[in-house]
Design an enzyme around this catalytic site. Structure first.
Site, PDB file in Angstrom:
ATOM      1  N   CYS A  50       0.840  -1.195   0.000  1.00 40.88           N
ATOM      2  CA  CYS A  50       0.000   0.000   0.000  1.00 40.88           C
ATOM      3  C   CYS A  50       0.874   1.244   0.000  1.00 40.88           C
ATOM      4  CB  CYS A  50      -0.900  -0.015   1.232  1.00 40.88           C
ATOM      5  SG  CYS A  50      -1.961   1.424   1.359  1.00 40.88           S
ATOM      6  N   HIS A  77      -9.113  -3.467  -2.371  1.00 44.47           N
ATOM      7  CA  HIS A  77      -8.157  -2.727  -1.537  1.00 44.47           C
ATOM      8  C   HIS A  77      -8.549  -1.245  -1.480  1.00 44.47           C
ATOM      9  CE1 HIS A  77      -3.796  -1.954  -0.266  1.00 44.47           C
ATOM     10  NE2 HIS A  77      -4.237  -0.743  -0.546  1.00 44.47           N
ATOM     11  N   GLU A  78      -8.930  -0.684  -2.633  1.00 48.80           N
ATOM     12  CA  GLU A  78      -9.275   0.746  -2.687  1.00 48.80           C
ATOM     13  C   GLU A  78     -10.601   1.043  -1.988  1.00 48.80           C
ATOM     14  OE1 GLU A  78      -6.986   2.857  -3.488  1.00 48.80           O
ATOM     15  OE2 GLU A  78      -5.767   1.119  -4.005  1.00 48.80           O
ATOM     16  N   HIS A 110     -10.030   1.361   1.557  1.00 50.74           N
ATOM     17  CA  HIS A 110      -9.537   2.702   1.898  1.00 50.74           C
ATOM     18  C   HIS A 110     -10.710   3.669   2.070  1.00 50.74           C
ATOM     19  CE1 HIS A 110      -5.187   2.809   1.821  1.00 50.74           C
ATOM     20  NE2 HIS A 110      -5.112   2.196   0.663  1.00 50.74           N
TER      21      HIS A 110
HETATM   22 ZN    ZN Z   1      -3.552   1.210  -0.225  1.00 52.18          ZN
END
Ligand code: ZN
Length: 172
Positions: free
Chosen positions: A98, A140-141, A144
Site C-alpha cells: 500500500c 483494496h481501494e 480505503h
Molecule cells: Zn492502499
C-alpha cells in the site's frame, strides 16, 4: 503537474470513511485529474483512494473516489466514483502492499471476482465484473474509502508484528 501528498500510516486520517460524491462537477473532475497525476508520479503505484490523499475538501470530508492504472504503459486509467461491490465469488490470498503503508507487504484474503457498479470521471454509470489483479485492487481501494487498510485484514497478532517491523525500518 501538481500532485497530492499521500498520507502515511499511522495517520488517523486513513481511518476516515469517505462520503459519496453528490455530483461529478468541475471541482470533482479537477480532483480526479490531480489524483491520476499523483498516481503516475508515484513509483510502483497501481491505485489511489481519495481518503489516502491530502485533498483540501471544502467541508473537510473526503469523498468516495478511487483512481486505478496498473498498465505497463500507464495508459489505461480507470476512475471509480461511489463504487459499490457485490456478488463476490471465489477466494484468493495474494501479497499486497500500500502506498500509505510503505515497505510492508502481506497476503490478504479477497474475493476472486466481484461485481462493480460506479460512476466514471464523467459521471456516467459503469458496471462490470472484475477479476484477477483488478478485483484485488478494487477491493483494496474500497477498503480505503471505508477507512480500512490491508493490514486490518490480518490477525491482531500478525498486524502488531508487521507494524513493529515497519517502525523499526522507518527508524533506520
Ligand atoms: Zn492502499
Amino acid at each position: 503537474m501538481d500532485v497530492y501528498h499521500i498520507i502515511q500510516f499511522p495517520d488517523p486520517r486513513l481511518e476516515v470513511v469517505g462520503q459519496p460524491v453528490e455530483g461529478v462537477d468541475d471541482n470533482i473532475k479537477a480532483i480526479v485529474k490531480k489524483m491520476f497525476a499523483t498516481l503516475y508520479a508515484a513509483d510502483q503505484c497501481a491505485a489511489l483512494a481519495a481518503t489516502q490523499l491530502d485533498i483540501p475538501w471544502p467541508d473537510g470530508i473526503p469523498r468516495r473516489i478511487t483512481v486505478i492504472d496498473f498498465s505497463a504503459e500507464k495508459d489505461q486509467p480507470l476512475c471509480l466514483i461511489n463504487p459499490v461491490l457485490s456478488a463476490p465469488e471465489g477466494q484468493t490470498k495474494l501479497k499486497e502492499g500500500c502506498m500509505s503503508v510503505k515497505m510492508l507487504t502481506a497476503a490478504v484474503t479477497r474475493a476472486e471476482t466481484i461485481q462493480v457498479d460506479a460512476l466514471d470521471q464523467d459521471g456516467q454509470a459503469i458496471s462490470f465484473r472484475a477479476d484477477g489483479f483488478m478485483a484485488k485492487c478494487i477491493q483494496h481501494e474500497v477498503d480505503h474509502l471505508d477507512g480500512r487498510l490491508f493490514i486490518d485484514h490480518l490477525s491482531p497478532l500478525r498486524r502488531k508484528m508487521l507494524v513493529k517491523k515497519l517502525f523499526k525500518k522507518n527508524m533506520k
